[in-house]
Design an enzyme around this catalytic site. Structure first.
Site, mmCIF file in Angstrom:
data_model
loop_
_atom_site.group_PDB
_atom_site.id
_atom_site.type_symbol
_atom_site.label_atom_id
_atom_site.label_comp_id
_atom_site.label_asym_id
_atom_site.label_seq_id
_atom_site.Cartn_x
_atom_site.Cartn_y
_atom_site.Cartn_z
ATOM 1 N N ASN A 110 -10.305 -14.177 -87.567
ATOM 2 C CA ASN A 110 -9.475 -13.278 -86.781
ATOM 3 C C ASN A 110 -8.270 -12.819 -87.597
ATOM 4 O O ASN A 110 -7.820 -13.505 -88.513
ATOM 5 C CB ASN A 110 -9.008 -13.965 -85.501
ATOM 6 N N VAL A 111 -7.713 -11.674 -87.207
ATOM 7 C CA VAL A 111 -6.572 -11.113 -87.934
ATOM 8 C C VAL A 111 -5.328 -11.044 -87.056
ATOM 9 O O VAL A 111 -4.343 -10.402 -87.413
ATOM 10 C CB VAL A 111 -6.915 -9.706 -88.474
ATOM 11 N N HIS A 127 -9.821 -12.993 -93.220
ATOM 12 C CA HIS A 127 -9.899 -11.533 -93.255
ATOM 13 C C HIS A 127 -8.525 -10.875 -93.259
ATOM 14 O O HIS A 127 -8.423 -9.666 -93.044
ATOM 15 C CB HIS A 127 -10.721 -11.022 -92.079
ATOM 16 N N CYS A 135 -0.176 -0.590 -99.422
ATOM 17 C CA CYS A 135 -0.494 0.632 -100.135
ATOM 18 C C CYS A 135 -1.622 0.345 -101.113
ATOM 19 O O CYS A 135 -1.506 -0.551 -101.957
ATOM 20 C CB CYS A 135 0.725 1.170 -100.888
ATOM 21 N N CYS A 138 -0.158 1.316 -105.042
ATOM 22 C CA CYS A 138 0.851 0.535 -105.761
ATOM 23 C C CYS A 138 1.001 -0.886 -105.237
ATOM 24 O O CYS A 138 1.720 -1.697 -105.828
ATOM 25 C CB CYS A 138 2.204 1.241 -105.717
ATOM 26 N N CYS A 188 5.239 5.116 -103.985
ATOM 27 C CA CYS A 188 4.513 5.744 -105.083
ATOM 28 C C CYS A 188 4.205 7.215 -104.825
ATOM 29 O O CYS A 188 3.871 7.949 -105.754
ATOM 30 C CB CYS A 188 3.228 4.986 -105.393
ATOM 31 N N SER A 227 -17.560 -18.043 -82.668
ATOM 32 C CA SER A 227 -18.048 -17.087 -83.657
ATOM 33 C C SER A 227 -19.566 -17.006 -83.624
ATOM 34 O O SER A 227 -20.253 -18.037 -83.591
ATOM 35 C CB SER A 227 -17.596 -17.480 -85.067
#
Length: 289
Positions: A110-111, A127, A135, A138, A188, A227
């Protein structure tokens, strides 16, 4: 391996307690089913099939400006649920099992960061974490809420849009996204902002996989919670444990990719089951330390 699928929850909890008693140094692998009780939808149904269209692919996000417009517009709407989610019973129980010395480490697919919010300390976010963006040119990092504030300022009409919630901060929304203004990296000047998470079709960083494998190596057994393991990035740790002769238990509602490999499988709501398991083992606190 013999697999026990226990229809009676009380008996199943007792079997799971016995598993923990025999193998009191666990690594835990969690998935989306741990966070559904916190209001975050999961991707798959009880048979392991997609509930809706698959999520954004890494290559699609990186090569298509239109795909990024669609992604960030939907995220501006859907991420409110993920941002406001709070740990559920499963998160709190796992944090308690770590505190009393049973859970030695936790690998989560999970995030949402809810394991850490519940108090778990030894967590590998396999994850990544959805709360920041990176980014891709950069490497600059930015908190996601800051980017969402800029997105809302650039696209004021989207502040009032409502839609159903999909997993990982996405929204169930289809419309014309062609006028959605997506900023680039200010440092950047050319970079693409991407959530600092592993999208489908991308690879988990090798160093992170190595740390997760070390947790499995150090454990006496592996416990899978919530899961389906349909994605290889999680399934590989079950294979690793089995190949090393370590027993694997599973607590999950529905079919998983690793069903033939478990020593024990219990199909029950994960929050209730883990709360009951914690209650059953807390009398061992002093002995475990």
């Amino acid at each position: 391996m013999d697999q026990t699928r226990q229809p009676d929850t009380a008996s199943g909890i007792e079997r799971l307690r016995g598993f923990v008693a025999r193998h009191p140094r666990l690594t835990v692998l969690t998935g989306a089913g741990v966070s559904t009780e916190s209001g975050i939808p999961d991707y798959r149904d009880a048979s392991g099939a997609w509930k809706s269209a698959p999520p954004m692919q890494h290559q699609q996000f990186m090569t298509s400006h239109a795909a990024r417009q669609r992604y960030w517009a939907r995220a501006l709407v859907g991420f409110r649920t993920l941002h406001g989610a709070r740990p559920g019973a499963a998160h709190r129980a796992l944090a308690r099992l770590e505190a009393i010395g049973i859970v030695q480490g936790l690998i989560t697919q999970n995030v949402d960061g809810l394991h850490q919010k519940a108090g778990s300390r030894r967590v590998i976010d396999l994850h990544g974490r959805a709360e920041q963006v990176r980014c891709m040119e950069c490497g600059a990092l930015r908190m996601r809420h800051d980017l969402h504030t800029e997105l809302a300022e650039r696209n004021p009409r989207w502040r009032e849009v409502e839609a159903g919630v999909r997993p990982d901060g996405d929204a169930d929304l289809e419309t014309d996204f062609s006028d959605f203004d997506v900023p680039g990296c200010r440092r950047c000047g050319t970079g693409i902002w991407k959530p600092d998470v592993v999208f489908f079709g991308d690879s988990v960083p090798r160093e992170r996989v190595a740390r997760a494998r070390a947790l499995v190596d150090a454990a006496e057994a592996l416990l899978v919670v919530g899961s389906s393991l349909m994605v290889y990035s999680g399934y590989r740790f079950v294979r690793q444990a089995v190949e090393a002769g370590k027993p694997v238990a599973c607590l999950n509602l529905g079919r998983t990719r690793a069903d033939p490999l478990y020593t024990l499988k219990l199909e029950a709501p994960v929050g209730d089951a883990l709360t009951a398991l914690t209650a059953a083992v807390t009398g061992r606190d002093r002995a475990i330390g």
